[in-house]
Design an enzyme around this catalytic site. Sequence first.
Site, PDB file in Angstrom:
ATOM      1  N   CYS A 127       0.835  -1.205   0.000  1.00  0.00           N
ATOM      2  CA  CYS A 127       0.000   0.000   0.000  1.00  0.00           C
ATOM      3  C   CYS A 127       0.874   1.262   0.000  1.00  0.00           C
ATOM      4  O   CYS A 127       1.515   1.555  -0.997  1.00  0.00           O
ATOM      5  CB  CYS A 127      -0.954  -0.048   1.190  1.00  0.00           C
ATOM      6  SG  CYS A 127      -2.357   1.047   1.040  1.00  0.00           S
ATOM      7  N   HIS A 180      -3.637  -5.988   1.888  1.00  0.00           N
ATOM      8  CA  HIS A 180      -3.475  -6.100   3.333  1.00  0.00           C
ATOM      9  C   HIS A 180      -4.052  -7.440   3.759  1.00  0.00           C
ATOM     10  O   HIS A 180      -4.597  -8.174   2.961  1.00  0.00           O
ATOM     11  CB  HIS A 180      -4.253  -4.993   4.068  1.00  0.00           C
ATOM     12  CG  HIS A 180      -3.720  -3.630   3.846  1.00  0.00           C
ATOM     13  ND1 HIS A 180      -2.524  -3.213   4.366  1.00  0.00           N
ATOM     14  CD2 HIS A 180      -4.223  -2.577   3.156  1.00  0.00           C
ATOM     15  CE1 HIS A 180      -2.316  -1.952   4.017  1.00  0.00           C
ATOM     16  NE2 HIS A 180      -3.317  -1.549   3.270  1.00  0.00           N
TER      17      HIS A 180
END
Lengths: 238, 455
Positions: A96, A194
């Site tokens: 990310c 994630h």
Amino acid sequence: MTDDSAIRIALVVPDLLGTYGDRGNALVLAQRLRWRGYRAEIVTVLSSAETLPDSCDIYLLGGGEDVAQQAAVNFLARGDGLRRAVNAGAVVLGVCGGLQVLGTSFTTGDGATHHGLGLIDISTEPGPNRAIGELSTRSEEHGLGLLTGFENHLGRSTVGPAARPLGRVLHGIGNGSEDTEGAVSGRVVCTYLHGPALARNPALADTMLSWAVGEPLSELAPFPELTELRTERARAAG
Amino acid sequence: MTNTTRRSERSEPTGQSQQDAPSAPDPGQRWRVVSARRARRADVLSRLRTGTALAAGRLATTTSRSLRLGSGGIIGGRVALALQPDLLTRLVVDKRIVVITGTNGKTTTTHMVAQALRAGGASVSNATGANMLDGHVAALMAEPRAPYASLEVDELHLAQLTDRFQPSVILLLNLSRDQLDRVGEIRSVEASLRRALRQAPGARVVANADDPNIVSVAADHPHVTWVSGGCRWKHDALNCPRCGAFLGELDGAWECVCGLRRPNADWTVDAGGLTAPDGTSERLSLPLPGQVNRVNATFALAAAAALDIPRTEALDRIRRLRDASGRYEHTTMAGHDVRLLLAKNPASWLEMLDLVAENDRPLILVVNSRQADGHDVSWLWDIEFERLVGRKVVVTGERALDLAVRLRYAEVNCEIATNVQRALHSATIGDSADSVEIIANYTAFRDLFAKRQQH
């Protein structure tokens, strides 16, 4: 305390990049090494350190907010330890915000464009809305196959010619350009997954570990709750 | 200290507050000149409208309750607000209102404040956790003449509240990562709370001196009382919320290069007891467990003190609380003695794991990931479950598998159960201890609490 024979896993500035359970990737790698009889050491490097040491085998960068992301770039550019480590063959995972930091450039929500570390050919600009939800992809890289996770990001990323996408999106947004997700170049891997990514995707964890160890790894007996979790999450992604 | 609202007084014949007008409000214009007769007529109409809204709201509440659709709090407030959008500002007139916000401890502290305020007179509260506008209206209309109110407010909704009226006291408990996919990141919550305080310059703010995010929110407010009870979860406070510089470990004083620093505390509390601003100290033993509740109680006492309610009377009433909407409640489920604990983010899991570490009872962990929980459960990896090695653990809930994988990597043996009933069965098999601890996240806890209320 440093252990010369241990595989050293650097958790890079978790005070800045570590908002989404990113520490979990380090726990997963260390445990999968120990279960195989290797020694593993997690080296936590906070942004209060002088510079990032270049002597670790694996470097993990997680997600963070805009201001923290810029602060992370400033820290990592100082001393250039990560570039030296990569040139020496270290394994890197950026998740990310970590993906954006490792890339060539990223534009934050306030419209300002920042240089990334340029360790992988991917650039990021803000999208029309936040991509939030279960994300599943299929990767042709190293026989990884199905990768699952949860994404939560505004950025839309474009993989340049010097890198390849990590996977193709089955469900979710991913990079948001064509159907690509993440990027890989040499031993630098980045992704929007994630979950954490390596907890959800043991094949990706083991691929990175075999690079770091320098030899093929023995198979770990799969544990049923992980197999079931992957099935459940792939179904939840639709 | 009384609440000042934007409602006009009848003694102002030429001015009328925008919000009093029955027509749609224009946010850009707050006042307009109207004739005295027209103003009086509008006021009468508006009062009628308020009466109707209250009656309709109460009817909706009763109906919802009798149909067993819920406690009726939210629907009653929603109906009343639809009929009189200005209802909140009317209900708060002449009331002393304490609002409570922060990531963790809101509901328990709201209960404590409501208890403490009763030492001064009747007090209403949205203690069931309906912590947005409709919940506030529902709580206030339950007893419109009560002089006190204790209102829990969602972190992102405080600004909406202070845009409408000035509370007497604002409690800022703490701020840490929570439901990032729903609430957003801490920085945006911090900015929203700071905006909320700018709209309430007349309020007394009671704020956590040990939480840099809260210090950043409150530091510029003119009337702050600081409470210190330590900072257990440090991972969201390592860097300055304003400039990003590293702050370091937060045991004791800290000061950032940008000037933000830990303020001197007016109230301090630790295991030994509390010290008040007047320098007096006393032991603080409560039925509710842990340092976390000593801190919550200190916030409630500071709120009471701000409203001139004597501390001994306030504390006496806070001590009567044995649970807060089921949190910390000892109950019986399927024949077993059970303690119910709520944990919904890394900071509150840390506190609850501290509590259960005081015994070796079997432990049931329940994790869901519905909208109110946040869909992303990556935060499970921020929690040090390694502490549970050697303990009997059963996991259940919608995300039992994520939890089981997390525990596998922590080398904690666990069983997976399809529901809480079965988990209770597994947890107590072959175990002489008949007493079980259940830690559940938000919707899982809510479901458990509802079930045990039906018994």
